[in-house]
Motif scaffolding. Sequence first.
Motif, short mmCIF file in Angstrom:
data_model
loop_
_atom_site.label_atom_id
_atom_site.label_comp_id
_atom_site.label_asym_id
_atom_site.label_seq_id
_atom_site.Cartn_x
_atom_site.Cartn_y
_atom_site.Cartn_z
N TYR A 26 0.87 1.27 0.55
CA TYR A 26 1.49 2.67 0.59
C TYR A 26 0.38 3.87 1.16
N CYS A 27 -0.96 3.67 1.09
CA CYS A 27 -1.90 4.58 1.71
C CYS A 27 -2.75 4.21 2.85
N LYS A 28 -2.59 3.36 3.38
CA LYS A 28 -3.49 2.50 4.48
C LYS A 28 -3.07 3.46 5.70
N PRO A 66 -7.61 0.87 -4.39
CA PRO A 66 -6.58 0.02 -3.90
C PRO A 66 -6.98 -1.22 -3.06
N PHE A 67 -7.71 -2.19 -4.05
CA PHE A 67 -8.15 -3.43 -3.45
C PHE A 67 -8.25 -4.37 -4.56
N GLY A 68 -8.26 -5.60 -4.15
CA GLY A 68 -8.08 -6.77 -5.00
C GLY A 68 -8.95 -6.77 -6.30
N GLY A 69 -8.40 -7.00 -7.42
CA GLY A 69 -9.10 -7.19 -8.68
C GLY A 69 -8.30 -6.60 -9.99
N GLY A 70 -7.31 -5.95 -9.72
CA GLY A 70 -6.57 -5.16 -10.65
C GLY A 70 -5.08 -5.84 -10.85
N SER A 89 -17.53 -9.90 -4.27
CA SER A 89 -16.63 -9.69 -3.04
C SER A 89 -15.34 -9.50 -3.51
N VAL A 90 -14.47 -8.74 -2.82
CA VAL A 90 -12.94 -8.59 -3.09
C VAL A 90 -12.34 -10.01 -3.43
N ALA A 91 -12.75 -11.08 -2.44
CA ALA A 91 -12.03 -12.13 -2.79
C ALA A 91 -12.75 -12.72 -3.95
N GLN A 92 -13.69 -12.67 -4.24
CA GLN A 92 -14.21 -13.29 -5.74
C GLN A 92 -13.52 -12.62 -6.91
N ASP A 93 -13.75 -11.09 -6.57
CA ASP A 93 -13.18 -10.50 -7.78
C ASP A 93 -11.85 -10.68 -7.94
N GLU A 111 -20.05 -1.38 4.86
CA GLU A 111 -19.46 -2.54 5.30
C GLU A 111 -18.23 -3.05 4.38
N TYR A 112 -18.08 -2.62 3.23
CA TYR A 112 -17.05 -3.09 2.33
C TYR A 112 -16.07 -2.28 2.50
N CYS A 113 -16.21 -1.04 2.71
CA CYS A 113 -15.20 0.12 2.88
C CYS A 113 -14.93 0.72 4.04
N LYS A 114 -15.33 0.56 5.33
CA LYS A 114 -15.29 0.80 6.67
C LYS A 114 -13.87 0.29 6.88
N PRO A 115 -12.84 1.05 7.85
CA PRO A 115 -11.53 0.81 8.28
C PRO A 115 -11.65 -0.82 8.65
N GLY A 116 -10.43 -1.52 7.90
CA GLY A 116 -10.45 -2.97 8.09
C GLY A 116 -11.16 -3.85 7.11
N ALA A 117 -12.00 -3.08 6.40
CA ALA A 117 -12.75 -3.98 5.40
C ALA A 117 -11.94 -3.83 4.15
N PRO A 118 -12.33 -4.95 3.49
CA PRO A 118 -11.48 -5.44 2.15
C PRO A 118 -11.51 -4.29 0.91
N ALA A 119 -12.30 -3.30 0.91
CA ALA A 119 -12.51 -2.42 -0.24
C ALA A 119 -12.14 -1.18 0.14
N PRO A 120 -10.88 -0.59 0.88
CA PRO A 120 -10.55 0.64 1.10
C PRO A 120 -10.62 1.51 -0.05
N GLY A 121 -11.38 2.72 0.03
CA GLY A 121 -11.30 3.69 -0.96
C GLY A 121 -12.82 3.44 -1.96
#
Lengths: 137, 137, 137, 137
Positions: free
Chosen positions: B74-76, B93-97, B117-121, C73-83
């Motif tokens: 919704y916010c990307k 707004p990324f994986g783990g919740g 990492s987000v994948a691990q979390d 590296e984790y939050c830049k555009p396209g990276a898996p942890a936006p925000g």
Amino acid sequence: MPLSSHQAHTVIDGAERKAREIGLPVVIAVLDAGAHLKAFRRMDGAVLASIDIALRKATTAVLFQANSEDVWEYCKPGAPAPGLELSNGGLAPFGGGIPLKGPDGQVIGALGVSGGSVAQDTDVAKAAFAAFQALTR
Amino acid sequence: MPLSSHQAHTVIDGAERKAREIGLPVVIAVLDAGAHLKAFRRMDGAVLASIDIALRKATTAVLFQANSEDVWEYCKPGAPAPGLELSNGGLAPFGGGIPLKGPDGQVIGALGVSGGSVAQDTDVAKAAFAAFQALTR
Amino acid sequence: MPLSSHQAHTVIDGAERKAREIGLPVVIAVLDAGAHLKAFRRMDGAVLASIDIALRKATTAVLFQANSEDVWEYCKPGAPAPGLELSNGGLAPFGGGIPLKGPDGQVIGALGVSGGSVAQDTDVAKAAFAAFQALTR
Amino acid sequence: MPLSSHQAHTVIDGAERKAREIGLPVVIAVLDAGAHLKAFRRMDGAVLASIDIALRKATTAVLFQANSEDVWEYCKPGAPAPGLELSNGGLAPFGGGIPLKGPDGQVIGALGVSGGSVAQDTDVAKAAFAAFQALTR
């Protein structure tokens, strides 16, 4: 040695055991030496207000390296530090927060209990502290 | 039925089991339906940054009744709700919740995991969720 | 061993020496392992904005146990942890923050530098880190 | 003339000298005329609570252009400004904060000391102030 997860859970289990004994649902928070949350449990039935209060009691204890109620001696009416309770984001200068020390006497964290009267919270906190002490003996 | 302490600790134990399996210290937070903290564990060695992130992932999941990463849709950039991630004190707004539901499908809380990492979390969060689901089966 | 006042001031002096060499007034902040302020200097002429930025860079480095720019590296555009940059009160995921480690490899604090371009701040931060390392050699 | 880095460090060194003399680890904060942090030192062993308290004492002194304890006269029970201590993010209206003035009598900053009893902190603050005054004589 930083406060371990094992130590933190011994504190929480010790608090819950005492709380069940007196029939009082409480919140128990355990912080590390830097006042960062290490472990937390809210027993079923504890009031929501106790989340913040347990955290503040533990914060008060670790930041001042003293039982939370002892901080009141400095800020009660007529004492030399009026408004001290407004520092550090708001203290909880009443019973239920106890610092935890390592074998060398250094403060490694603190516990905070909230859920009942101050006397009850203090009793539960003392039982939690005793469980912690038993670990290192 | 509100989320019980027993359910919350099943979630945390499920997360820790998976985290140990992959050798990753994590923080696990469990909130109730009102987004209030129910239980929390910071494994030894987890970075301090993960305290706040785990709490935010769980908050994101319970407030939106969705997996935390789904809120990103919704916010990307280009999506219709730019800045949504700034609402509610700041979302993660990324994986783990992951939201937790009762037998009637009502959301009764959420879990949040942070540490790797987000994948691990996300993997650890899924294992925690599976432990929760196994309880109610 | 916690970060000592002596170590903190070696970091600050090392930063100031480099900053003078390149003619740039900077702010230098040093935090302990729990992200609490240990020492701070604002050189004459440094912009006020750098107070908050130096503190955030150091906070970012100590909370993630990484150089501040690596968090990007984790939050830049396209990276898996936006925000992710919204977590922990707002991060500064760009150069100038470096974690400080004890002899056993444990993070005992971090430094943050702000005042010029990111490249300049990074150079000053590196010089400060080198002064810290020279102490323990 | 704004408060210089040299002046700020003279204040801090003056405070530390007195603090060592009485065997008390303290936190010393120095702010400029705009209440922005100029220099800061946390001596080894000072309690974490003193970081916030030293900053608040200095803030109180510079915002009111008065010793921090003098502000209490306006907000103590029966005084005409109840709740004044809640203004400006929370004041610390007790001893340990002293404004710093330039040769023309203008306030150019303030110092704040915290670590021991109010009487001890006030003594250390006075010694720090004396070191500052000696500079301009």
